[in-house]
Motif scaffolding. Structure first.
Motif, PDB file in Angstrom:
ATOM      1  N   GLY A 107       0.781  -1.148  -0.085  1.00 18.80           N
ATOM      2  CA  GLY A 107       0.182   0.044   0.114  1.00 18.80           C
ATOM      3  C   GLY A 107       0.772   1.265  -0.055  1.00 18.80           C
ATOM      4  O   GLY A 107       2.127   1.105  -0.318  1.00 18.80           O
ATOM      5  N   SER A 108       0.214   2.281   0.174  1.00 23.39           N
ATOM      6  CA  SER A 108       0.884   3.591  -0.076  1.00 23.39           C
ATOM      7  C   SER A 108       1.308   4.026   1.351  1.00 23.39           C
ATOM      8  O   SER A 108       2.477   5.019   1.106  1.00 23.39           O
ATOM      9  N   GLY A 109       1.110   3.719   2.439  1.00 22.35           N
ATOM     10  CA  GLY A 109       1.704   4.104   3.447  1.00 22.35           C
ATOM     11  C   GLY A 109       1.166   5.397   4.272  1.00 22.35           C
ATOM     12  O   GLY A 109       1.690   5.991   4.987  1.00 22.35           O
ATOM     13  N   ASN A 110       0.095   5.983   3.732  1.00 21.33           N
ATOM     14  CA  ASN A 110      -0.540   7.028   3.987  1.00 21.33           C
ATOM     15  C   ASN A 110      -1.141   7.156   5.558  1.00 21.33           C
ATOM     16  O   ASN A 110      -0.945   8.044   6.421  1.00 21.33           O
ATOM     17  N   GLY A 111      -1.369   5.663   5.900  1.00 21.55           N
ATOM     18  CA  GLY A 111      -1.811   5.756   7.327  1.00 21.55           C
ATOM     19  C   GLY A 111      -0.598   5.802   8.302  1.00 21.55           C
ATOM     20  O   GLY A 111      -0.590   6.480   9.424  1.00 21.55           O
ATOM     21  N   VAL A 112       0.455   5.249   7.896  1.00 27.49           N
ATOM     22  CA  VAL A 112       1.702   5.475   8.601  1.00 27.49           C
ATOM     23  C   VAL A 112       2.149   7.082   8.553  1.00 27.49           C
ATOM     24  O   VAL A 112       2.438   7.340   9.753  1.00 27.49           O
ATOM     25  N   ILE A 113       1.933   7.677   7.504  1.00 28.11           N
ATOM     26  CA  ILE A 113       2.280   8.927   7.713  1.00 28.11           C
ATOM     27  C   ILE A 113       1.322   9.669   8.676  1.00 28.11           C
ATOM     28  O   ILE A 113       1.842  10.781   9.121  1.00 28.11           O
ATOM     29  N   ALA A 114       0.154   9.491   8.341  1.00 34.22           N
ATOM     30  CA  ALA A 114      -0.813  10.075   9.238  1.00 34.22           C
ATOM     31  C   ALA A 114      -0.632   9.986  10.536  1.00 34.22           C
ATOM     32  O   ALA A 114      -0.657  10.818  11.448  1.00 34.22           O
ATOM     33  N   ILE A 115      -0.107   8.546  10.927  1.00 36.55           N
ATOM     34  CA  ILE A 115       0.220   8.345  12.533  1.00 36.55           C
ATOM     35  C   ILE A 115       1.414   9.371  12.965  1.00 36.55           C
ATOM     36  O   ILE A 115       1.434   9.673  14.098  1.00 36.55           O
ATOM     37  N   ILE A 116       2.455   9.258  12.171  1.00 39.35           N
ATOM     38  CA  ILE A 116       3.499   9.943  12.313  1.00 39.35           C
ATOM     39  C   ILE A 116       3.132  11.357  12.675  1.00 39.35           C
ATOM     40  O   ILE A 116       3.472  12.003  13.527  1.00 39.35           O
ATOM     41  N   ILE A 117       2.408  12.065  11.674  1.00 36.95           N
ATOM     42  CA  ILE A 117       2.033  13.466  12.008  1.00 36.95           C
ATOM     43  C   ILE A 117       1.241  13.736  13.301  1.00 36.95           C
ATOM     44  O   ILE A 117       1.467  14.548  14.089  1.00 36.95           O
ATOM     45  N   ILE A 118       0.341  12.784  13.487  1.00 33.12           N
ATOM     46  CA  ILE A 118      -0.602  12.888  14.804  1.00 33.12           C
ATOM     47  C   ILE A 118       0.392  12.773  16.063  1.00 33.12           C
ATOM     48  O   ILE A 118       0.200  13.547  16.936  1.00 33.12           O
ATOM     49  N   VAL A 119       1.392  11.724  16.020  1.00 36.97           N
ATOM     50  CA  VAL A 119       2.341  11.700  17.123  1.00 36.97           C
ATOM     51  C   VAL A 119       3.060  12.823  17.118  1.00 36.97           C
ATOM     52  O   VAL A 119       3.365  13.525  18.349  1.00 36.97           O
ATOM     53  N   LEU A 120       3.542  13.365  16.132  1.00 33.31           N
ATOM     54  CA  LEU A 120       4.300  14.803  16.038  1.00 33.31           C
ATOM     55  C   LEU A 120       3.629  15.779  16.760  1.00 33.31           C
ATOM     56  O   LEU A 120       4.276  16.643  17.518  1.00 33.31           O
ATOM     57  N   LEU A 121       2.370  15.993  16.252  1.00 33.12           N
ATOM     58  CA  LEU A 121       1.606  17.079  16.831  1.00 33.12           C
ATOM     59  C   LEU A 121       1.275  16.961  18.284  1.00 33.12           C
ATOM     60  O   LEU A 121       1.488  18.021  19.199  1.00 33.12           O
ATOM     61  N   ILE A 122       1.222  15.711  18.921  1.00 32.59           N
ATOM     62  CA  ILE A 122       0.898  15.517  20.177  1.00 32.59           C
ATOM     63  C   ILE A 122       2.219  15.739  21.079  1.00 32.59           C
ATOM     64  O   ILE A 122       1.921  16.490  22.049  1.00 32.59           O
ATOM     65  N   VAL A 123       3.395  15.590  20.303  1.00 34.47           N
ATOM     66  CA  VAL A 123       4.484  15.958  21.065  1.00 34.47           C
ATOM     67  C   VAL A 123       4.810  17.346  21.253  1.00 34.47           C
ATOM     68  O   VAL A 123       5.270  17.811  22.269  1.00 34.47           O
ATOM     69  N   LEU A 124       4.702  18.143  20.006  1.00 37.40           N
ATOM     70  CA  LEU A 124       4.718  19.453  20.039  1.00 37.40           C
ATOM     71  C   LEU A 124       3.907  20.048  20.971  1.00 37.40           C
ATOM     72  O   LEU A 124       4.209  20.925  21.541  1.00 37.40           O
ATOM     73  N   SER A 125       2.535  19.669  20.890  1.00 34.64           N
ATOM     74  CA  SER A 125       1.555  20.300  21.805  1.00 34.64           C
ATOM     75  C   SER A 125       2.178  20.125  23.292  1.00 34.64           C
ATOM     76  O   SER A 125       1.781  21.102  24.208  1.00 34.64           O
ATOM     77  N   ALA A 126       2.438  18.882  23.757  1.00 31.52           N
ATOM     78  CA  ALA A 126       3.089  18.731  25.181  1.00 31.52           C
ATOM     79  C   ALA A 126       4.336  19.577  25.347  1.00 31.52           C
ATOM     80  O   ALA A 126       4.193  20.255  26.481  1.00 31.52           O
ATOM     81  N   VAL A 127       5.171  19.704  24.535  1.00 32.16           N
ATOM     82  CA  VAL A 127       6.426  20.442  24.556  1.00 32.16           C
ATOM     83  C   VAL A 127       5.893  21.823  24.659  1.00 32.16           C
ATOM     84  O   VAL A 127       6.301  22.771  25.895  1.00 32.16           O
ATOM     85  N   LEU A 128       5.054  22.305  24.135  1.00 31.51           N
ATOM     86  CA  LEU A 128       4.501  23.942  24.009  1.00 31.51           C
ATOM     87  C   LEU A 128       3.881  24.134  25.213  1.00 31.51           C
ATOM     88  O   LEU A 128       3.904  25.257  25.803  1.00 31.51           O
ATOM     89  N   TYR A 129       3.067  23.129  25.739  1.00 33.05           N
ATOM     90  CA  TYR A 129       1.973  23.174  26.690  1.00 33.05           C
ATOM     91  C   TYR A 129       3.120  23.182  28.297  1.00 33.05           C
ATOM     92  O   TYR A 129       3.028  24.174  29.016  1.00 33.05           O
ATOM     93  N   VAL A 130       4.263  22.423  28.301  1.00 32.16           N
ATOM     94  CA  VAL A 130       5.193  22.484  29.330  1.00 32.16           C
ATOM     95  C   VAL A 130       5.776  23.692  29.366  1.00 32.16           C
ATOM     96  O   VAL A 130       6.125  24.205  30.378  1.00 32.16           O
ATOM     97  N   SER A 131       6.439  24.021  28.225  1.00 32.37           N
ATOM     98  CA  SER A 131       7.145  25.555  28.119  1.00 32.37           C
ATOM     99  C   SER A 131       6.169  26.589  28.645  1.00 32.37           C
ATOM    100  O   SER A 131       6.709  27.520  29.249  1.00 32.37           O
ATOM    101  N   TYR A 132       5.081  26.598  28.286  1.00 36.09           N
ATOM    102  CA  TYR A 132       4.178  27.579  28.623  1.00 36.09           C
ATOM    103  C   TYR A 132       3.915  27.547  30.176  1.00 36.09           C
ATOM    104  O   TYR A 132       3.990  28.629  31.076  1.00 36.09           O
TER     105      TYR A 132
END
Length: 157
Positions: free
Chosen positions: A122-147
């Protein structure tokens, strides 16, 4: 897949398998089942060892991409290589982790599953979507802790 293509891929897979073995599990500590390859040995050379291991892994990825492996397998292989390179770049922890994180061996397993068992197609779009979601969650957590940290710091003054 026609027979001639399958024979060619088997030959390519054997070559890639040999290189991966040299990099990840060619040697064995006497009296144990613990295996390691050139990758952790090369990583004792600052910077050059990390780069050389990454180049070999990337070359193996290129060979498989050229031979028609699915996009999903390529994405999963690139993730393995990236994790190995990122953790391997951390001083001391990187040297230790290179004895355990064996991206090339994991990538060979993915290739075998793909070619022999028909997995990871397959295309791997699901894997890419999971990676983007995980990165957004990590970024959100980093921003929240920084705030929260900055708010606490300014409250102290």
């Amino acid at each position: 897949m026609d027979r001639s293509k399958q024979v060619m891929l088997t030959g390519q897979l054997k070559w890639v398998e040999r290189i991966a073995s040299v990099m990840d599990d060619k040697f064995c500590l006497p009296g144990t089942n613990f295996r390691f390859g050139l990758d952790p040995i090369l990583n004792f050379i600052p910077f050059a060892g990390d780069v050389s291991g990454f180049i070999v892994s990337a070359a193996l990825l290129y060979v498989m991409a050229k031979n028609g492996v699915s996009r999903k397998v390529l994405i999963l292989m690139a993730i393995n290589i990236s994790i190995d390179a990122a953790v391997g770049a951390i001083p001391l922890l990187g040297q230790i982790s290179d004895f355990y994180i064996k991206a090339n061996t994991r990538n060979i397993k993915l290739l075998k599953e793909h070619y022999q068992e028909g997995k990871h197609t397959g295309s791997g779009n699901g894997v890419i979507a999971i990676i983007i979601i995980v990165l957004l969650i990590v970024l959100s957590a980093v921003l929240y802790v920084s705030y929260i940290s900055l708010r606490w710091l300014f409250a102290q003054f």
